[in-house]
Design a protein around this motif. Sequence first.
Motif, PDB file in Angstrom:
ATOM      1  N   VAL A  98       0.418  -1.482  -0.009  1.00  0.00           N
ATOM      2  CA  VAL A  98       0.110  -0.175  -0.001  1.00  0.00           C
ATOM      3  C   VAL A  98       0.663   1.173   0.330  1.00  0.00           C
ATOM      4  O   VAL A  98       0.404   2.043  -0.660  1.00  0.00           O
ATOM      5  N   ALA A  99       1.747   0.925   1.009  1.00  0.00           N
ATOM      6  CA  ALA A  99       2.486   2.678   1.022  1.00  0.00           C
ATOM      7  C   ALA A  99       3.430   2.696  -0.167  1.00  0.00           C
ATOM      8  O   ALA A  99       3.435   3.576  -0.842  1.00  0.00           O
ATOM      9  N   ALA A 100       3.189   1.171  -0.903  1.00  0.00           N
ATOM     10  CA  ALA A 100       4.506   1.749  -2.164  1.00  0.00           C
ATOM     11  C   ALA A 100       3.308   2.441  -3.286  1.00  0.00           C
ATOM     12  O   ALA A 100       3.537   3.764  -4.098  1.00  0.00           O
ATOM     13  N   GLY A 101       2.090   2.019  -2.934  1.00  0.00           N
ATOM     14  CA  GLY A 101       1.497   2.602  -4.389  1.00  0.00           C
ATOM     15  C   GLY A 101       1.211   3.437  -3.822  1.00  0.00           C
ATOM     16  O   GLY A 101       0.202   4.336  -5.172  1.00  0.00           O
ATOM     17  N   VAL A 102       0.525   4.271  -2.778  1.00  0.00           N
ATOM     18  CA  VAL A 102       0.408   5.596  -2.736  1.00  0.00           C
ATOM     19  C   VAL A 102       0.947   6.595  -2.926  1.00  0.00           C
ATOM     20  O   VAL A 102       0.531   7.476  -3.986  1.00  0.00           O
ATOM     21  N   MET A 103       2.907   5.891  -3.284  1.00  0.00           N
ATOM     22  CA  MET A 103       3.606   6.753  -3.505  1.00  0.00           C
ATOM     23  C   MET A 103       3.552   6.690  -5.073  1.00  0.00           C
ATOM     24  O   MET A 103       4.309   8.077  -5.452  1.00  0.00           O
ATOM     25  N   GLU A 104       3.849   6.063  -5.569  1.00  0.00           N
ATOM     26  CA  GLU A 104       3.696   6.105  -7.336  1.00  0.00           C
ATOM     27  C   GLU A 104       2.683   6.579  -7.672  1.00  0.00           C
ATOM     28  O   GLU A 104       3.205   7.142  -8.741  1.00  0.00           O
ATOM     29  N   LEU A 105       0.990   6.658  -7.057  1.00  0.00           N
ATOM     30  CA  LEU A 105       0.317   7.007  -7.674  1.00  0.00           C
ATOM     31  C   LEU A 105      -0.155   8.591  -7.163  1.00  0.00           C
ATOM     32  O   LEU A 105       0.189   9.737  -8.446  1.00  0.00           O
ATOM     33  N   ASP A 109       0.934  11.702  -9.891  1.00  0.00           N
ATOM     34  CA  ASP A 109       0.553  12.729  -9.876  1.00  0.00           C
ATOM     35  C   ASP A 109       0.455  14.337 -10.444  1.00  0.00           C
ATOM     36  O   ASP A 109       0.480  15.310 -11.298  1.00  0.00           O
ATOM     37  N   MET A 110       2.231  14.377  -9.896  1.00  0.00           N
ATOM     38  CA  MET A 110       2.606  15.461  -9.529  1.00  0.00           C
ATOM     39  C   MET A 110       3.162  15.515 -10.500  1.00  0.00           C
ATOM     40  O   MET A 110       3.997  16.712 -10.788  1.00  0.00           O
ATOM     41  N   ASP A 111       4.072  14.728 -11.454  1.00  0.00           N
ATOM     42  CA  ASP A 111       4.976  14.638 -12.476  1.00  0.00           C
ATOM     43  C   ASP A 111       4.147  14.694 -13.871  1.00  0.00           C
ATOM     44  O   ASP A 111       3.750  14.017 -14.406  1.00  0.00           O
ATOM     45  N   PRO A 112       4.099  16.223 -14.479  1.00  0.00           N
ATOM     46  CA  PRO A 112       3.961  16.324 -15.705  1.00  0.00           C
ATOM     47  C   PRO A 112       3.715  15.225 -17.060  1.00  0.00           C
ATOM     48  O   PRO A 112       2.537  15.261 -17.741  1.00  0.00           O
ATOM     49  N   SER A 113       5.004  14.908 -16.756  1.00  0.00           N
ATOM     50  CA  SER A 113       6.010  14.087 -18.035  1.00  0.00           C
ATOM     51  C   SER A 113       4.836  12.574 -17.986  1.00  0.00           C
ATOM     52  O   SER A 113       5.152  11.892 -18.766  1.00  0.00           O
ATOM     53  N   ARG A 114       4.291  12.528 -16.299  1.00  0.00           N
ATOM     54  CA  ARG A 114       3.835  10.723 -16.406  1.00  0.00           C
ATOM     55  C   ARG A 114       2.481  10.989 -15.833  1.00  0.00           C
ATOM     56  O   ARG A 114       1.504  10.070 -16.120  1.00  0.00           O
ATOM     57  N   ARG A 115       1.867  12.115 -16.608  1.00  0.00           N
ATOM     58  CA  ARG A 115       0.064  12.096 -16.362  1.00  0.00           C
ATOM     59  C   ARG A 115      -0.256  11.025 -17.599  1.00  0.00           C
ATOM     60  O   ARG A 115      -1.659  10.803 -17.309  1.00  0.00           O
ATOM     61  N   GLY A 116       0.501  10.338 -18.599  1.00  0.00           N
ATOM     62  CA  GLY A 116      -0.345   9.894 -19.290  1.00  0.00           C
ATOM     63  C   GLY A 116      -0.249   8.971 -18.619  1.00  0.00           C
ATOM     64  O   GLY A 116      -1.024   7.159 -18.840  1.00  0.00           O
ATOM     65  N   VAL A 117       0.642   7.674 -17.588  1.00  0.00           N
ATOM     66  CA  VAL A 117       1.047   7.020 -16.509  1.00  0.00           C
ATOM     67  C   VAL A 117      -0.922   7.202 -15.675  1.00  0.00           C
ATOM     68  O   VAL A 117      -1.432   5.521 -15.942  1.00  0.00           O
ATOM     69  N   LEU A 118      -1.254   8.154 -15.634  1.00  0.00           N
ATOM     70  CA  LEU A 118      -2.580   7.969 -15.078  1.00  0.00           C
ATOM     71  C   LEU A 118      -3.483   7.621 -16.382  1.00  0.00           C
ATOM     72  O   LEU A 118      -4.624   7.902 -15.551  1.00  0.00           O
ATOM     73  N   GLY A 119      -3.488   8.347 -17.885  1.00  0.00           N
ATOM     74  CA  GLY A 119      -4.910   8.009 -18.565  1.00  0.00           C
ATOM     75  C   GLY A 119      -5.233   6.816 -17.996  1.00  0.00           C
ATOM     76  O   GLY A 119      -6.753   7.088 -18.431  1.00  0.00           O
ATOM     77  N   ALA A 120      -4.427   5.615 -17.612  1.00  0.00           N
ATOM     78  CA  ALA A 120      -4.707   4.281 -18.225  1.00  0.00           C
ATOM     79  C   ALA A 120      -5.928   4.199 -17.357  1.00  0.00           C
ATOM     80  O   ALA A 120      -7.220   2.754 -17.047  1.00  0.00           O
ATOM     81  N   GLY A 121      -6.911   5.123 -15.795  1.00  0.00           N
ATOM     82  CA  GLY A 121      -6.539   4.713 -14.989  1.00  0.00           C
ATOM     83  C   GLY A 121      -7.903   5.446 -15.110  1.00  0.00           C
ATOM     84  O   GLY A 121      -8.631   6.212 -14.249  1.00  0.00           O
ATOM     85  N   PRO A 180      -2.153  19.585  -5.552  1.00  0.00           N
ATOM     86  CA  PRO A 180      -0.594  19.694  -6.119  1.00  0.00           C
ATOM     87  C   PRO A 180      -0.058  19.714  -4.546  1.00  0.00           C
ATOM     88  O   PRO A 180       1.034  18.512  -4.273  1.00  0.00           O
ATOM     89  N   MET A 181      -0.325  19.949  -4.165  1.00  0.00           N
ATOM     90  CA  MET A 181       0.155  20.027  -2.393  1.00  0.00           C
ATOM     91  C   MET A 181       0.130  19.018  -1.553  1.00  0.00           C
ATOM     92  O   MET A 181       1.617  18.256  -1.110  1.00  0.00           O
ATOM     93  N   ALA A 182      -0.919  18.430  -2.286  1.00  0.00           N
ATOM     94  CA  ALA A 182      -1.085  16.576  -1.472  1.00  0.00           C
ATOM     95  C   ALA A 182      -0.297  15.633  -2.089  1.00  0.00           C
ATOM     96  O   ALA A 182       0.087  14.996  -1.387  1.00  0.00           O
ATOM     97  N   ALA A 183      -0.915  15.892  -2.850  1.00  0.00           N
ATOM     98  CA  ALA A 183       0.132  14.842  -4.113  1.00  0.00           C
ATOM     99  C   ALA A 183       1.724  14.730  -3.452  1.00  0.00           C
ATOM    100  O   ALA A 183       2.329  14.455  -3.403  1.00  0.00           O
ATOM    101  N   ALA A 184       2.402  15.915  -3.369  1.00  0.00           N
ATOM    102  CA  ALA A 184       4.039  16.738  -3.315  1.00  0.00           C
ATOM    103  C   ALA A 184       3.912  15.633  -1.898  1.00  0.00           C
ATOM    104  O   ALA A 184       4.820  14.949  -1.315  1.00  0.00           O
TER     105      ALA A 184
END
Length: 449
Positions: A98-105, A109-121, A180-184
């Motif tokens: 769970v900890a890794a899941g929260v960190m990865e998500l 979320d906070m990295d614009p270059s990885r927003r595509g990763v979230l697209g599948a969700g 963004p503050m919460a995600a960071a």
Amino acid sequence: MAAQARTRTRTPNEALTRLMAEAGVGNAQLARRVNTVGAELGLRLHYDKSTVSHWLKGSVPKAEARPAVTEALGRLVGRPVVAAELGWGAEAPGTRDVAAGVMELSRADMDPSRRGVLGAGLYSATLLVPSFQEVLAGRAEAAEAGRTVRIGAGDVETVRRMTVKVAEILDEIGAGHARPMAAAFLANTVGAYLKASGPEHVRRDMRAAAADLVYLTGWMAMYEERQGLGQRYYLEALALAGEAEDHVTYCRTLRGMSLQASHLGYGARALELADAAAEAAPAAGPRLVAFLRGQQAHGSAMVGDRHGALARLRETEGALARADNRRDAVGGYDEAAYFFHEAHVRWSLGDGEGSVRSLRRSNAARSAEERQGRLHCLGVIAERQFRMRHVEAACATWHAFLDDHVTLSSARGDAHLTAMLRALPAYRGLGAVRELEERARHVAAMKAG
């Protein structure tokens, strides 16, 4: 010839055939549904009946399109469908961290270059949610090996205070700044705390505190129309609440998921999740009872259960009258929230005028700090006034909405503005409409710049 030979050796996809029969759809209908879901994912799919025919004969969609196909099928049959069920690959085995899941998500979320990763969700209306008992039975403690941080009660308090601050920023200037503050904070601080060593009661309290912040971050994502992302945060909050044995946050999160389903128009799913939240609740105090019954009332109204909706609404009002005056930063419930639920119940049951009155009472009861809630409420009032063809009254409400919108960062506010600009041209014969449209376009251009 080699290509023809490969085509002949494909095994027909009997699982897909059965699912389509269960859903009662043909090739062309399924293709259209997949294209629609693909658009939600940010994919431009142009499938047609011949494409589905190839799938039935044994070909496999490209990897990035498979979530659109499985989600479309899931919505059609009313239950989750996974790629493995269709012979298109399986989920990786292993124990969930769970900890890794929260960190990865949160990092994605906070990295614009990885927003595509979230697209599948994307949001799934047919997602299976485990019961509180199932979460408890399946929870696995993180291994002690490799921990380099030790936490104490002060660290738990840090997370709780940060959650309160994020909630205040959300109310005052909008989710666009607060999330963004919460995600960071989740990625850079909370993730490490969740992996840290310490007394078991402190680690349990840390998981509970983290669950609150993850829930709030999911709520903000939902509010900003990032529905799939919000759902993923909610699932992480459920897992954390289960590990913390925190019934309150668990049922609060289920209630948030019900609210999301109702916002997206899934009435039966909204009621199912609201009922699950009520069932998961411990011996609840009156404020939590009101919090849960209000959402059950909304879900009941959406499925046409007038008697159940009004009964739940009376229970909500009675419970709220017995509650203290405490204002919770996360998951709170007050008069403003009650009248907002009442407004949705009235609207679903066909009482438009009563709905608008309840929405006005909601804003009247709202604290001055809840500027984002006030903005959304004004947008809903104006849209319902327009739908009832009370055009001049709607224009007056829209002007009040624009007064607030220029100072807030809110995707939902932007959506209300877009809805306004679509509605106004049909009434340009009225001077009030022309004046409002000119102002609205100016505000839209300013927000875009």
